[in-house]
Scaffold this motif. Structure first.
Motif, PDB file in Angstrom:
ATOM      1  N   VAL A  30      -9.269  -6.721  11.621  1.00 57.59           N
ATOM      2  CA  VAL A  30      -9.735  -5.346  11.774  1.00 57.59           C
ATOM      3  C   VAL A  30      -8.601  -4.504  12.312  1.00 57.59           C
ATOM      4  O   VAL A  30      -8.043  -4.811  13.373  1.00 57.59           O
ATOM      5  N   ALA A  31      -8.205  -3.473  11.542  1.00 53.97           N
ATOM      6  CA  ALA A  31      -7.152  -2.566  11.998  1.00 53.97           C
ATOM      7  C   ALA A  31      -7.795  -1.239  12.362  1.00 53.97           C
ATOM      8  O   ALA A  31      -8.505  -0.656  11.565  1.00 53.97           O
ATOM      9  N   THR A  32      -7.553  -0.804  13.599  1.00 50.77           N
ATOM     10  CA  THR A  32      -8.123   0.481  14.022  1.00 50.77           C
ATOM     11  C   THR A  32      -7.021   1.343  14.609  1.00 50.77           C
ATOM     12  O   THR A  32      -6.036   0.831  15.145  1.00 50.77           O
ATOM     13  N   ASP A  74      -1.866   0.903   5.807  1.00 50.38           N
ATOM     14  CA  ASP A  74      -2.445   0.519   4.518  1.00 50.38           C
ATOM     15  C   ASP A  74      -2.541  -1.002   4.378  1.00 50.38           C
ATOM     16  O   ASP A  74      -3.577  -1.533   3.975  1.00 50.38           O
ATOM     17  N   VAL A  75      -1.427  -1.700   4.686  1.00 51.52           N
ATOM     18  CA  VAL A  75      -1.407  -3.144   4.441  1.00 51.52           C
ATOM     19  C   VAL A  75      -2.388  -3.877   5.347  1.00 51.52           C
ATOM     20  O   VAL A  75      -3.128  -4.746   4.905  1.00 51.52           O
ATOM     21  N   PHE A  76      -2.435  -3.461   6.628  1.00 49.85           N
ATOM     22  CA  PHE A  76      -3.277  -4.213   7.549  1.00 49.85           C
ATOM     23  C   PHE A  76      -4.756  -3.896   7.373  1.00 49.85           C
ATOM     24  O   PHE A  76      -5.618  -4.633   7.836  1.00 49.85           O
ATOM     25  N   SER A  77      -5.093  -2.764   6.714  1.00 50.97           N
ATOM     26  CA  SER A  77      -6.518  -2.543   6.449  1.00 50.97           C
ATOM     27  C   SER A  77      -6.920  -3.063   5.064  1.00 50.97           C
ATOM     28  O   SER A  77      -8.077  -3.059   4.715  1.00 50.97           O
ATOM     29  N   ASP A  78      -5.919  -3.532   4.306  1.00 45.63           N
ATOM     30  CA  ASP A  78      -6.207  -4.134   2.997  1.00 45.63           C
ATOM     31  C   ASP A  78      -6.935  -5.470   3.194  1.00 45.63           C
ATOM     32  O   ASP A  78      -6.471  -6.308   3.957  1.00 45.63           O
ATOM     33  N   PRO A  79      -8.064  -5.679   2.537  1.00 40.50           N
ATOM     34  CA  PRO A  79      -8.778  -6.968   2.701  1.00 40.50           C
ATOM     35  C   PRO A  79      -7.926  -8.171   2.309  1.00 40.50           C
ATOM     36  O   PRO A  79      -8.130  -9.276   2.813  1.00 40.50           O
ATOM     37  N   GLU A  80      -6.948  -7.949   1.410  1.00 45.93           N
ATOM     38  CA  GLU A  80      -6.032  -9.021   1.019  1.00 45.93           C
ATOM     39  C   GLU A  80      -5.323  -9.630   2.230  1.00 45.93           C
ATOM     40  O   GLU A  80      -4.988 -10.808   2.241  1.00 45.93           O
TER      41      GLU A  80
END
Lengths: 257, 352
Positions: free
Chosen positions: A241-243, A225-231
Motif C-alpha cells: 500500500v503506497a500512500t 506510479d510504480v509503487f501503487s501499481d498492483p504489479e
C-alpha cells in the motif's frame, strides 16, 4: 538521446535466461533511478551486463548515443562505472590508496597531481578524509562500503551503477551516501542507477523506479506510479500500500498476503 | 569552509605517506646490498671483509689468489643469491595478487615438481630436450618442464574462465601428478642418479656463471618491466574481479598474463638453483606488512626482501658449520621461519 539507453538485453547462463529482452526509455543524465525487484529478479545481472562484466547474448547498450556493448572493459570503463554489492576486502591498502588506484585505473593518462587532488576531494566529500591513512582491511563493513562508493565516485564515468550501496550503512551514512549520489547527478550531470531493496528509500530518493521481476521489466515510472501499481506487490508476493502524506511524501507499507 | 581547507591538508599527509614508503624502499635496498657484501665476505678461506672489498674496488692491486676467490668464486654466487631472491620475491608477490591468496608462492601451481621431473628425466635418461646446452642440459630440461607446467595451467584456465579457484585447483592437481612422475623416476633411478636428483632438488647457488647471471638479470628486468606497466591494474585486483573490471581491468586476461610472467621467473630460478622454498612466501609477506599492497612499493619491495632473505640464507649456508656449504634450499626455511614467525607476531599485536 543522451544518458544510458539499453534495449532488448538478453543474458543467459547456459540455457537459463536471466534477462529476457530487457529495455527501457533512456535513463537521463542528472537523474537517480532505482532498480527494484525481488531477489533473483535480475537487478545485479542487468548492471553487470551494462558494465561489461557479463556477456550479453543480444541487445544494445548506448551511453550518450555511443554504442558500448562491444567495447572491451578498458574502453567501457570510460563510459560506465559499476560498484558491486561486495564491498568487503582484505586488501592491505590505505583508504587513500584504494581510491587512488580507482582514479588511476579510470584515467591512466591524467597528471599525477590532478589525480591526487581529485582523490583528496572525493575522500573529503565521502567523509573519509580522517580515515585516509587507515588500512581498508581494518575498517568496519560500513566504512568499507563507503570506500567502495568513493571508488565509484572518484573521476566518475558518465554512468554510475551501484548494487545495494547502502546495505551495510547506518542510518546517517545511508542518507549521506544517497546525498552523495544525488550530488553526483545534479552537480556533475551523471546518470545514476541504484539497485535497492529498501522501497521506502527508493521512494524518497529516486526520480524514477524500474521494477524487475523474473528477468523482465514489469513497471517503470515515477516512484508514486510504480509503487501503487498492483504489479509491484505481485512481483514481491506481498500486499503493498503506497500512500501520500499531507507533506507529499510517499509512504509504503508491505504485509504478507 | 572546512571542505576547502581539507583537501590540501589531506594531500600533504598523503604525500608524506608516499615519501615514507619511498624511504622504506631505500632502506631495504641498503640492507640487501649490505647482506650481499657480507655474503661476499663469508666462506672458506677466512678472508677479512676489508680485503674482499679492496679486491672488489681495485682488482689489480690485490694478489691473484684473492682476486680469483672474490671475483670468480664468491661474486657469482652472491649475485645469484640476490638475483634469484629478487625473482622469487617478485614472483611470489604477483602469484599472491592474482590468486588472491597470501599463501601462494611461485611454486604453488606445480612448477617446482615439474622442474624436478624435467631434471630427473635428464639425469636418469640423459635425454636433453634443448639441444646444444652442454653441461647445462639438466637445467634446460628443468626450465622446459617448469614452464610447460605453467602453460598447462594457462591453457586449462583459458578454457575454464581463469578464476583464481580454477587455477589453484588445477595447479594442485598438476603438482600431485608431477610428484607421482618424479617418484616413478626416482624409483627407476640408479643409486648415483638418485643422489644426483636429490641434490639437484635441494638447490645450489654454486652453479653460477657470468653468462647465466647476465641472462637472469635481463629476464628479471624485462619481466619486472611488464609487471610495472600493469601496476595499477594489479593493485586494483586486490578488490576482487568485479571491482577491478569496473575500473577497466580485465581480471581474467591480467591473471593469465601475470601467470606467464611469474612462470618465466620461477622456471628460471628453479632451473638455475633447484627448488628454493619460502622466499616467495616470506618476501612478499614482509613487504606487505611494511608498505601495503600498492604495487608501486609492494612489487619492488617484495623483490628487495627476497634478495635480502636469500643473501642471508646464502651466508647461513656457509656459516652453520665451518667448511661445509649446505644446499641453499635446505637453509632458506631455517632462515625464513624465524623471520616469518616474528612478523606474524608483530602483526597480531598491531591488530589489537
Amino acid at each position: 538521446m543522451t544518458g544510458l539507453h539499453f534495449q532488448d538485453l538478453v543474458v543467459a547462463y547456459g540455457t537459463r535466461s536471466v534477462l529476457r529482452g530487457v529495455g527501457a526509455a533512456p535513463l537521463l543524465p542528472g537523474t537517480v533511478t532505482a532498480l527494484v525487484g525481488p531477489n533473483a529478479a535480475g537487478k545485479s545481472t542487468l548492471m553487470r551486463a551494462i558494465a561489461g562484466i557479463l556477456p550479453i547474448a543480444r541487445g544494445t547498450i548506448a551511453v550518450d548515443c555511443t554504442r558500448i556493448e562491444a567495447l572491451r572493459l578498458r574502453e567501457r570503463a570510460r563510459w560506465v562505472r559499476y560498484v558491486p554489492q561486495t564491498y568487503a576486502t582484505n586488501a592491505r591498502l590505505s583508504v587513500y590508496d584504494a581510491v587512488h588506484v580507482a582514479a588511476h585505473a579510470a584515467a591512466p593518462d591524467e597528471a599525477p597531481h590532478r589525480i591526487r587532488h581529485a582523490v583528496a576531494q572525493t575522500l573529503a566529500r565521502a567523509g573519509l578524509a580522517d580515515l585516509s591513512e587507515r588500512l581498508v582491511c581494518d575498517l568496519s563493513g560500513g566504512q568499507q562500503q563507503l570506500v567502495a562508493l568513493a571508488q565509484g565516485l572518484v573521476r566518475a564515468a558518465p554512468v554510475l551503477l551501484l548494487d545495494e550501496p547502502t546495505s551495510a550503512l547506518d542510518l546517517r551514512n545511508q542518507l549521506e551516501a544517497l546525498r552523495l549520489l544525488r550530488e553526483a547527478a545534479t552537480r556533475d550531470g551523471i546518470t545514476v542507477a541504484v539497485a535497492m531493496h529498501d522501497l521506502a528509500l527508493a521512494a524518497r530518493h529516486a526520480d524514477r523506479v524500474i521494477l524487475l521481476s523474473q528477468g523482465a521489466i514489469v513497471a517503470d515510472g515515477s516512484p508514486g506510479d510504480v509503487f501503487s501499481d498492483p504489479e509491484c506487490g505481485a512481483a514481491y508476493g506481498v500486499d503493498l500500500v503506497a500512500t501520500r502524506s499531507a507533506s507529499g511524501a510517499l509512504h509504503i507499507e508491505a504485509s504478507l498476503p | 569552509m572546512s571542505l576547502a581547507a581539507q583537501p590540501p591538508l589531506a594531500e600533504t599527509r598523503i604525500a608524506a605517506a608516499e615519501r615514507r614508503r619511498g624511504r622504506i624502499l631505500i632502506g631495504a635496498a641498503a640492507v640487501a646490498i649490505l647482506l650481499v657484501l657480507v655474503d661476499l665476505g663469508t666462506g672458506p678461506g677466512d678472508i677479512p671483509l676489508g680485503d674482499v672489498l679492496r679486491a672488489l674496488a681495485n682488482p689489480d692491486t690485490v694478489d691473484v689468489r684473492l682476486g680469483v676467490i672474490v671475483w670468480d668464486i664468491r661474486l657469482p654466487v652472491a649475485l645469484q643469491a640476490a638475483l634469484l631472491g629478487a625473482m622469487l620475491g617478485l614472483a611470489g608477490a604477483q602469484m599472491q595478487t592474482i590468486l588472491d591468496n597470501p599463501l601462494a608462492d611461485p611454486f604453488t601451481l606445480g612448477v617446482s615438481s615439474a622442474a624436478g621431473v624435467g631434471a630427473s628425466v635428464a639425469i636418469v635418461t640423459g635425454l636433453s630436450l634443448v639441444p646444444g646446452m652442454g653441461p647445462f642440459f639438466v637445467s634446460a630440461n628443468a626450465f622446459v618442464f617448469a614452464f610447460g607446467a605453467a602453460l598447462l595451467v594457462f591453457f586449462f584456465s583459458v578454457a575454464r574462465g581463469a578464476t583464481s579457484e580454477t587455477m589453484i585447483l588445477f595447479g594442485i592437481a598438476l603438482m600431485f601428478a608431477f610428484n607421482a612422475l618424479l617418484a616413478m623416476l626416482q624409483y627407476r633411478a640408479s643409486e648415483t642418479q638418485l643422489v644426483q636428483i636429490v641434490f639437484w632438488m635441494m638447490g645450489s647457488l654454486q652453479r653460477a656463471t657470468p653468462e647465466r647471471l647476465a641472462a637472469g638479470f635481463a629476464i628479471l628486468a624485462v619481466v619486472g618491466g611488464f609487471m610495472w606497466r600493469r601496476r595499477w591494474a594489479l593493485t586494483a585486483m586486490r578488490f576482487g574481479d568485479d571491482r577491478a573490471a569496473s575500473l577497466g581491468v580485465d581480471p581474467r586476461r591480467l591473471r593469465l598474463e601475470t601467470l606467464l610472467l611469474v612462470a618465466v621467473l620461477s622456471a628460471t630460478s628453479v632451473s638455475y638453483a633447484g627448488v628454493i622454498g619460502f622466499i616467495g612466501l616470506v618476501g612478499p609477506h614482509i613487504a606487505r606488512l611494511a608498505v601495503g599492497e600498492d604495487q608501486r612499493w609492494f612489487a619492488p619491495l617484495s623483490a628487495i626482501c627476497g634478495a635480502a632473505l636469500l643473501s642471508a640464507a646464502s651466508i647461513a649456508a656457509k656459516s652453520i658449520s665451518p667448511g661445509v656449504i649446505y644446499p641453499i634450499g635446505i637453509v632458506t626455511a631455517l632462515v625464513g621461519v624465524p623471520v616469518f614467525l616474528s612478523s606474524v607476531g608483530g602483526r597480531r599485536s598491531a591488530a589489537r
